[in-house]
Design an enzyme around this catalytic site. Structure first.
Site, PDB file in Angstrom:
ATOM      1  N   SER A  23       0.798  -1.223   0.000  1.00  0.00           N
ATOM      2  CA  SER A  23       0.000   0.000   0.000  1.00  0.00           C
ATOM      3  C   SER A  23       0.842   1.291   0.000  1.00  0.00           C
ATOM      4  CB  SER A  23      -0.972   0.002   1.178  1.00  0.00           C
ATOM      5  OG  SER A  23      -1.973  -0.953   0.936  1.00  0.00           O
ATOM      6  N   THR A  68      -6.338  -3.577   7.331  1.00  0.00           N
ATOM      7  CA  THR A  68      -6.177  -4.910   6.746  1.00  0.00           C
ATOM      8  C   THR A  68      -6.386  -5.979   7.819  1.00  0.00           C
ATOM      9  OG1 THR A  68      -4.809  -6.257   5.295  1.00  0.00           O
ATOM     10  CG2 THR A  68      -3.625  -4.990   6.953  1.00  0.00           C
ATOM     11  N   LYS A  72     -10.652  -5.933   9.772  1.00  0.00           N
ATOM     12  CA  LYS A  72     -11.623  -5.314   8.862  1.00  0.00           C
ATOM     13  C   LYS A  72     -13.050  -5.288   9.417  1.00  0.00           C
ATOM     14  CE  LYS A  72      -9.133  -6.077   4.560  1.00  0.00           C
ATOM     15  NZ  LYS A  72      -9.232  -6.445   3.153  1.00  0.00           N
ATOM     16  N   GLY A 132     -15.190 -20.875  -2.654  1.00  0.00           N
ATOM     17  CA  GLY A 132     -15.015 -20.424  -1.271  1.00  0.00           C
ATOM     18  C   GLY A 132     -16.309 -19.871  -0.714  1.00  0.00           C
ATOM     19  N   GLY A 254      -4.706 -11.218  -8.301  1.00  0.00           N
ATOM     20  CA  GLY A 254      -5.344 -10.189  -7.475  1.00  0.00           C
ATOM     21  C   GLY A 254      -4.576  -8.883  -7.358  1.00  0.00           C
TER      22      GLY A 254
HETATM   23  P1  ATR Z   1     -11.713 -15.417   4.613  1.00  0.00           P
HETATM   24  O1  ATR Z   1     -12.526 -14.731   5.664  1.00  0.00           O
HETATM   25  O2  ATR Z   1     -10.371 -14.815   4.377  1.00  0.00           O
HETATM   26  O3  ATR Z   1     -12.461 -15.648   3.369  1.00  0.00           O
HETATM   27  P2  ATR Z   1     -12.164 -18.010   5.854  1.00  0.00           P
HETATM   28  O4  ATR Z   1     -13.421 -17.513   6.435  1.00  0.00           O
HETATM   29  O5  ATR Z   1     -11.217 -18.761   6.705  1.00  0.00           O
HETATM   30  O6  ATR Z   1     -11.307 -16.834   5.235  1.00  0.00           O
HETATM   31  O7  ATR Z   1     -12.573 -18.863   4.554  1.00  0.00           O
HETATM   32  C1  ATR Z   1     -11.645 -19.608   3.888  1.00  0.00           C
HETATM   33  C2  ATR Z   1     -12.294 -20.328   2.712  1.00  0.00           C
HETATM   34  O8  ATR Z   1     -11.288 -21.142   2.129  1.00  0.00           O
HETATM   35  C3  ATR Z   1     -13.434 -21.247   3.100  1.00  0.00           C
HETATM   36  O9  ATR Z   1     -14.376 -21.238   2.043  1.00  0.00           O
HETATM   37  C4  ATR Z   1     -12.738 -22.591   3.178  1.00  0.00           C
HETATM   38  O10 ATR Z   1     -13.558 -23.730   2.964  1.00  0.00           O
HETATM   39  P3  ATR Z   1     -14.387 -24.402   4.180  1.00  0.00           P
HETATM   40  O11 ATR Z   1     -15.609 -23.535   4.358  1.00  0.00           O
HETATM   41  O12 ATR Z   1     -14.708 -25.756   3.697  1.00  0.00           O
HETATM   42  O13 ATR Z   1     -13.480 -24.382   5.376  1.00  0.00           O
HETATM   43  C5  ATR Z   1     -11.769 -22.480   2.057  1.00  0.00           C
HETATM   44  N1  ATR Z   1     -10.644 -23.419   2.199  1.00  0.00           N
HETATM   45  C6  ATR Z   1      -9.661 -23.359   3.096  1.00  0.00           C
HETATM   46  N2  ATR Z   1      -8.788 -24.372   2.921  1.00  0.00           N
HETATM   47  C7  ATR Z   1      -9.249 -25.102   1.871  1.00  0.00           C
HETATM   48  C8  ATR Z   1      -8.800 -26.264   1.174  1.00  0.00           C
HETATM   49  N3  ATR Z   1      -7.660 -26.867   1.501  1.00  0.00           N
HETATM   50  N4  ATR Z   1      -9.509 -26.703   0.124  1.00  0.00           N
HETATM   51  C9  ATR Z   1     -10.660 -26.094  -0.252  1.00  0.00           C
HETATM   52  N5  ATR Z   1     -11.146 -24.983   0.370  1.00  0.00           N
HETATM   53  C10 ATR Z   1     -10.449 -24.488   1.413  1.00  0.00           C
END
Ligand code: ATR
Length: 289
Positions: A23, A68, A72, A132, A254
């Site tokens: 940033s 960040t 947030k 996700g 990104g």
């Molecule tokens: P953020 O708030 O940054 O989005 P988060 O709430 O921890 O982070 O969400 C992480 C996402 O990554 C979730 O959708 C998670 O899937 P689950 O809901 O099944 O936990 C996904 N994720 C994390 N590790 C993963 C993996 N190894 N394979 C597939 N999806 C994954």
């Protein structure tokens, strides 16, 4: 090095950690290029000091802040006002000084949208699949609804979480023109038509140092995808992006979203409009940093 004087306005980032942030490159270059007397730094703030940091920043006449991970959502309680999109998303990454306190905005999602526009990818009436169902995916979903995507499919390892954000999002959707589904990857592969979807990778899977992973490693998924956005920018090409490209789609990381969330924050603080040419110049600088 910029000359800092008594009139220089100060902006900065709060988070923890903040040491690897790009940033300062964005904001200090924008200030320099546009001839604005503004300086931007990064402040690592401990978990129990977030409220003090915001109060202190306001007291010190700080013009604006970025926020960040992991604060947030936390900062919302310390704001005097919040923009409707940020409220809907439930996350604020930009604080703008107003009379009586900071107003909170979310420029991450408008940043993603502007990055997509720059790439010539228009969301309106498109079919989009989100990988996700965490906080970032939820924010992407709200943005897609607002920008008029016609079909949104949420694919997540834990389908219950995809269903939860789908149900919440339906409250904001135009039910006659927009469909939102939460399905397993297998279901998506069997139902979706080839090369019709924009895919948005909204998990942290594949981020450095775990560069050999993607939340979906089934090549059939990528046959459905005409363009893929990974919200990760390190590495420059994630496995998700590689698989999109190998199946003939266009893939983007990104970095441009990161750039545009900064540009939109800068525009909010200063009232300036940043041209695409200047955005491009900064993008090159970020790539080489
Ligand atoms: P953020 O708030 O940054 O989005 P988060 O709430 O921890 O982070 O969400 C992480 C996402 O990554 C979730 O959708 C998670 O899937 P689950 O809901 O099944 O936990 C996904 N994720 C994390 N590790 C993963 C993996 N190894 N394979 C597939 N999806 C994954």
């Amino acid at each position: 090095m910029k000359d800092i004087s008594g009139t220089t306005r100060i902006c900065g980032l709060i988070g923890n950690p903040v040491e690897h942030t790009k940033s300062p490159i964005i904001h200090n270059t924008l200030a320099e290029e546009l001839g604005i007397d503004l300086c931007y730094g990064a402040f690592r703030v401990d978990d129990d000091k977030v409220e003090d940091a915001i109060k202190g920043a306001y007291a010190l006449n700080i013009l604006g802040m970025n926020v960040t991970v992991p604060y947030k959502s936390r900062v919302i309680a310390s704001l005097s006002d919040i923009d409707p999109l940020a409220k809907k998303i439930g996350a604020v990454n930009t604080l703008v000084r107003t009379e009586g306190g900071f107003k909170g905005y979310n420029t991450d999602m408008p940043g993603l949208y502007r990055a997509m526009c720059y790439d010539g990818v228009d969301i309106r009436n498109e079919k989009v699949v989100i990988l996700g169902a965490g906080g970032v995916a939820r924010a992407v979903l709200m943005m897609l609804i607002e920008k008029g995507a016609k079909e949104i499919v949420i694919v997540n390892r834990t389908i219950e979480k995809a269903r939860e954000i789908m149900e919440e999002a339906y409250k904001f959707a135009d039910r006659e023109r927009q469909s939102i589904k939460a399905v397993s990857v297998e279901e998506f592969i069997s139902d979706a038509s080839d090369k019709e979807y924009i895919a948005i990778q909204a998990t942290s899977v594949g981020m450095y140092p775990n560069v050999d992973c993607s939340p979906c490693e089934d090549p059939s998924f990528y046959e459905k995808v005409k363009a893929g956005y990974d919200l990760i920018f390190n590495p420059e090409e994630t496995l998700f992006m590689k698989m999109v490209r190998e199946s003939g789609g266009k893939a983007y990381n990104g970095l441009k979203m990161l750039l545009y969330q900064g540009i939109i924050a800068f525009e909010l603080w200063t009232g300036e409009k940043v041209s695409d040419d200047l955005a491009d110049k900064i993008l090159q600088k970020m790539k080489h940093s």
